[in-house]
Design an enzyme around this catalytic site. Structure first.
Site, mmCIF file in Angstrom:
data_model
loop_
_atom_site.group_PDB
_atom_site.id
_atom_site.type_symbol
_atom_site.label_atom_id
_atom_site.label_comp_id
_atom_site.label_asym_id
_atom_site.label_seq_id
_atom_site.Cartn_x
_atom_site.Cartn_y
_atom_site.Cartn_z
ATOM 1 N N ARG A 74 0.814 -1.210 0.000
ATOM 2 C CA ARG A 74 0.000 0.000 0.000
ATOM 3 C C ARG A 74 0.855 1.270 0.000
ATOM 4 O O ARG A 74 0.441 2.302 -0.494
ATOM 5 C CB ARG A 74 -0.855 -0.024 1.269
ATOM 6 C CG ARG A 74 -2.143 0.748 1.122
ATOM 7 C CD ARG A 74 -3.008 0.590 2.337
ATOM 8 N NE ARG A 74 -2.950 -0.789 2.857
ATOM 9 C CZ ARG A 74 -3.406 -1.148 4.053
ATOM 10 N NH1 ARG A 74 -3.916 -0.256 4.858
ATOM 11 N NH2 ARG A 74 -3.350 -2.393 4.460
ATOM 12 N N LYS A 181 0.997 -20.133 6.561
ATOM 13 C CA LYS A 181 0.050 -20.491 7.590
ATOM 14 C C LYS A 181 -0.395 -19.221 8.335
ATOM 15 O O LYS A 181 0.328 -18.223 8.248
ATOM 16 C CB LYS A 181 0.661 -21.509 8.552
ATOM 17 C CG LYS A 181 1.902 -20.964 9.291
ATOM 18 C CD LYS A 181 2.277 -21.820 10.417
ATOM 19 C CE LYS A 181 1.666 -21.341 11.690
ATOM 20 N NZ LYS A 181 2.290 -20.154 12.301
ATOM 21 N N LYS A 215 13.479 -26.965 7.976
ATOM 22 C CA LYS A 215 14.625 -26.946 8.907
ATOM 23 C C LYS A 215 15.468 -28.200 8.689
ATOM 24 O O LYS A 215 14.947 -29.306 8.586
ATOM 25 C CB LYS A 215 14.138 -26.889 10.356
ATOM 26 C CG LYS A 215 13.532 -25.529 10.708
ATOM 27 C CD LYS A 215 13.166 -25.463 12.186
ATOM 28 C CE LYS A 215 12.356 -24.213 12.504
ATOM 29 N NZ LYS A 215 13.139 -23.040 12.803
ATOM 30 N N HIS A 273 3.224 -27.048 12.871
ATOM 31 C CA HIS A 273 4.581 -27.525 13.142
ATOM 32 C C HIS A 273 4.616 -28.817 13.993
ATOM 33 O O HIS A 273 5.282 -29.776 13.649
ATOM 34 C CB HIS A 273 5.410 -26.469 13.880
ATOM 35 C CG HIS A 273 5.394 -25.112 13.236
ATOM 36 N ND1 HIS A 273 5.316 -24.925 11.876
ATOM 37 C CD2 HIS A 273 5.465 -23.854 13.761
ATOM 38 C CE1 HIS A 273 5.343 -23.626 11.606
ATOM 39 N NE2 HIS A 273 5.426 -22.961 12.728
ATOM 40 N N LYS A 371 4.802 -19.546 24.751
ATOM 41 C CA LYS A 371 5.608 -18.329 24.685
ATOM 42 C C LYS A 371 6.039 -17.971 26.105
ATOM 43 O O LYS A 371 5.378 -18.343 27.081
ATOM 44 C CB LYS A 371 4.767 -17.181 24.127
ATOM 45 C CG LYS A 371 4.210 -17.492 22.722
ATOM 46 C CD LYS A 371 4.771 -16.571 21.684
ATOM 47 C CE LYS A 371 4.188 -16.841 20.318
ATOM 48 N NZ LYS A 371 5.206 -16.968 19.268
HETATM 49 C C1 BG6 Z 1 5.653 -19.351 13.628
HETATM 50 C C2 BG6 Z 1 4.679 -18.913 14.685
HETATM 51 O O1 BG6 Z 1 5.065 -20.283 12.761
HETATM 52 O O2 BG6 Z 1 6.796 -19.939 14.232
HETATM 53 C C3 BG6 Z 1 5.335 -17.982 15.672
HETATM 54 O O3 BG6 Z 1 3.579 -18.264 14.071
HETATM 55 C C4 BG6 Z 1 6.616 -18.581 16.209
HETATM 56 O O4 BG6 Z 1 4.442 -17.664 16.734
HETATM 57 C C5 BG6 Z 1 7.506 -19.052 15.074
HETATM 58 O O5 BG6 Z 1 7.277 -17.577 16.979
HETATM 59 C C6 BG6 Z 1 8.733 -19.760 15.590
HETATM 60 O O6 BG6 Z 1 9.572 -20.117 14.533
HETATM 61 P P1 BG6 Z 1 11.051 -20.594 14.797
HETATM 62 O O7 BG6 Z 1 11.546 -21.004 13.459
HETATM 63 O O8 BG6 Z 1 11.770 -19.433 15.403
HETATM 64 O O9 BG6 Z 1 10.941 -21.735 15.750
#
Ligand code: BG6
Length: 520
Positions: A74, A181, A215, A273, A371
């Site tokens: 935008r 996602k 990964k 994940h 978290k």
């Molecule tokens: C994302 C989530 O998919 O993965 C986040 O939406 C999270 O909330 C992140 O912080 C973590 O990714 P990584 O690769 O740092 O483990």
């Protein structure tokens, strides 16, 4: 069969093999002429992960010299202003060294289109820009569209791309769409999104990103299991007591409140994940590492997942309260900027799942994520049953835990095996837990590519094994939906202090089964 046909077939097979090292100099996987368009290019993901990953790919020589990178946003930016924005973010977040020569080449293919998703004229300009890249840079009509936008924007962006003629592949030019996602927020919304996207794009050109699959350590799980003789014989209910899959983060939601509140930990990372990690840990050996064979095995596992009968006893939710992140004092979730002060969103989730197959009968899989926990760590711990008989005095094995194979996904990527060893000296046969360790950092000199490097390159090469299919996404929502429905009747999640390992409920959940969480 001619020699060249055999070589092509062997190359195709090797290219679609996730165990193949993309750094293999004998067969570098270099994308052909193409470009990428990013929607949501000013967002957090794009700034910290996508733009740096594109630069790193260019720096590793894996992008064609003619590569086109178009941002759509935008903001009222000139192309030069956009280029400066890309440079700043690349310089701050790239993994490989910043080199002027790489930057110059990449920058020559950077374009910017200003507009909003509801404006057909902006998409007409995008179409002109893309054609211009084809003419001037030789991208040959091959373009990927990265939707780094909230799911509610997928339908409108998809339709606009269809209307301006950018969505369909032609014989000699491909179009692909990359979807970030969350893919929906439950089964129904995921199906609806899928319907809209597949009206516009051919299913084989849709790539759903689950960056955990990109990964290195997650791919190493496949190597560990299927390239070695010593793990598979014990990888089953005869020997395994239970499996713990942990994704702990020390950060809070700061900066992502708008996305996170109302979504919560389970939808954010368990649905994708952690269930993918469970599927890769529990699946049978695939016939090959082609997308079809891999997904066939993962799908079987996800279809065999059984929820606990008593959701109250075998799930736990929490919400972080004020506390510490390292040496910083941090606010609680409800006091974070942009969070509803009465929010019932969970920032911690734990669930027990069972995989109803002969291999895994009676072996619980415990998944937890959160978290503001004690530290950032993602790991899969396969915990074994105790030896059937210990020919030692009970006092001699006081400190002996269960054997475990721990796959450390991040940080400090590697594998640890925990087992009992004799304490040296002394007259009695005292046995205590010790670790045997493989660490990527110590065994290999090169640092691992970021997940997004691998996945973006796979999209540009049209290589789908590391992308979950619609069926996998649907099955994952089928697992999560009843849990979310149950939780929605409960009100406020149990608070836990920031910097600790989650709510007491989660410990009680495991204690009911006579087990405890590992301290990663
Ligand atoms: C994302 C989530 O998919 O993965 C986040 O939406 C999270 O909330 C992140 O912080 C973590 O990714 P990584 O690769 O740092 O483990």
């Amino acid at each position: 069969m001619s020699q060249s046909t055999t070589n092509t077939a062997a190359m195709a097979e090797e290219w679609s093999n996730p165990l193949r090292d993309p750094r293999d100099l004998r067969l570098p996987r270099i994308a052909g002429p193409c470009g990428i368009v990013i929607f949501g290019v000013t967002g957090d993901l794009s700034r910290k992960k996508l733009l740096p990953a594109i630069y790193d790919l260019a720096n590793r020589g894996l992008l064609p010299p003619s590569f086109g990178l178009t941002g759509f946003a935008r903001r009222d930016w000139s192309e030069d202003e956009f280029r400066a924005f890309v440079r700043e973010n690349v310089e701050s977040h790239c993994r490989t060294p910043f080199r002027e020569s790489t930057w110059k080449q990449l920058a020559a293919g950077i374009r910017f289109v200003q507009g909003t998703f509801d404006d057909p004229e902006a998409f007409a300009r995008l179409s002109d820009t893309v054609s211009q890249l084809d003419r001037e840079r030789g991208t040959r009509g091959n373009h990927a569209f990265y939707m780094s936008v909230p799911p509610r924007a997928f339908p409108i962006v998809s339709r606009q791309l269809a209307d301006c003629g950018l969505a369909k592949s032609e014989d000699d030019a491909w179009r692909r769409v990359i979807i970030e996602k969350p893919f929906g927020h439950d089964l129904d919304s995921a199906r609806e999104l899928d319907r809209v996207v597949s009206e516009v794009f051919d299913p084989s050109s849709v790539f759903r990103i689950d960056h955990y699959l990109g990964k290195e350590t997650v791919q190493n799980l496949l190597a560990l299991r299927f390239a070695n003789a010593m793990y598979e014989p014990i990888w089953n209910a005869n020997y395994v007591d239970h499996v713990q899959i942990t994704m702990a983060e020390d950060i809070g939601v700061a900066g992502r409140a708008g996305y996170y509140d109302g979504i919560g930990a389970a939808r954010d990372v368990i649905q994708n994940h952690l269930l993918q990690l469970l599927a890769l840990t529990a699946m049978e050996e695939p016939v090959s590492f082609s997308a079809a064979d891999l997904t066939a095995e993962k799908t079987k596992v996800l279809s065999a997942v059984k929820l606990p009968k008593d959701l109250a006893a075998h799930t736990a939710r929490g919400q972080y309260a004020a506390g510490w992140q390292g040496s910083h004092e941090v606010a609680g979730y409800l006091d974070e900027k942009g969070i509803d002060p009465n929010s019932t969103t969970e920032t911690y989730a734990a669930i027990r799942l069972d995989v109803d197959t002969r291999r895994w009968a009676g072996v619980p899989f415990y998944l937890r994520c959160g978290k503001r926990l004690g530290k950032r760590v993602t790991e899969i711990a396969v915990v074994f049953k105790r030896a059937p008989h210990l020919p030692f005095e009970s006092t001699a094995t006081r400190e002996l835990g269960k054997n475990a194979i721990v796959i450390r996904v991040q940080p400090d990527e590697g594998v640890t095996i925990r087992f009992g060893a004799k304490v040296p000296g002394g007259t009695s046969m005292e046995v205590r837990d010790v670790s045997m360790d493989f660490s990527y950092g110590r065994s290999f000199t090169e640092s691992s590519p970021e997940a997004y490097e691998r996945l973006i390159l796979d999209v540009l090469l049209g290589d789908p094994p590391l992308f979950p299919t619609t069926r996998e996404v649907e099955l994952s929502w089928e697992i999560l939906d009843p849990i979310e429905e149950f939780w929605s009747t409960l009100g406020q999640p149990q608070p836990y202090r920031s910097g600790t390992w989650g709510p007491a409920e989660a410990d009680e959940m495991l204690a009911r089964d006579g087990r405890q969480w590992r301290m990663p």
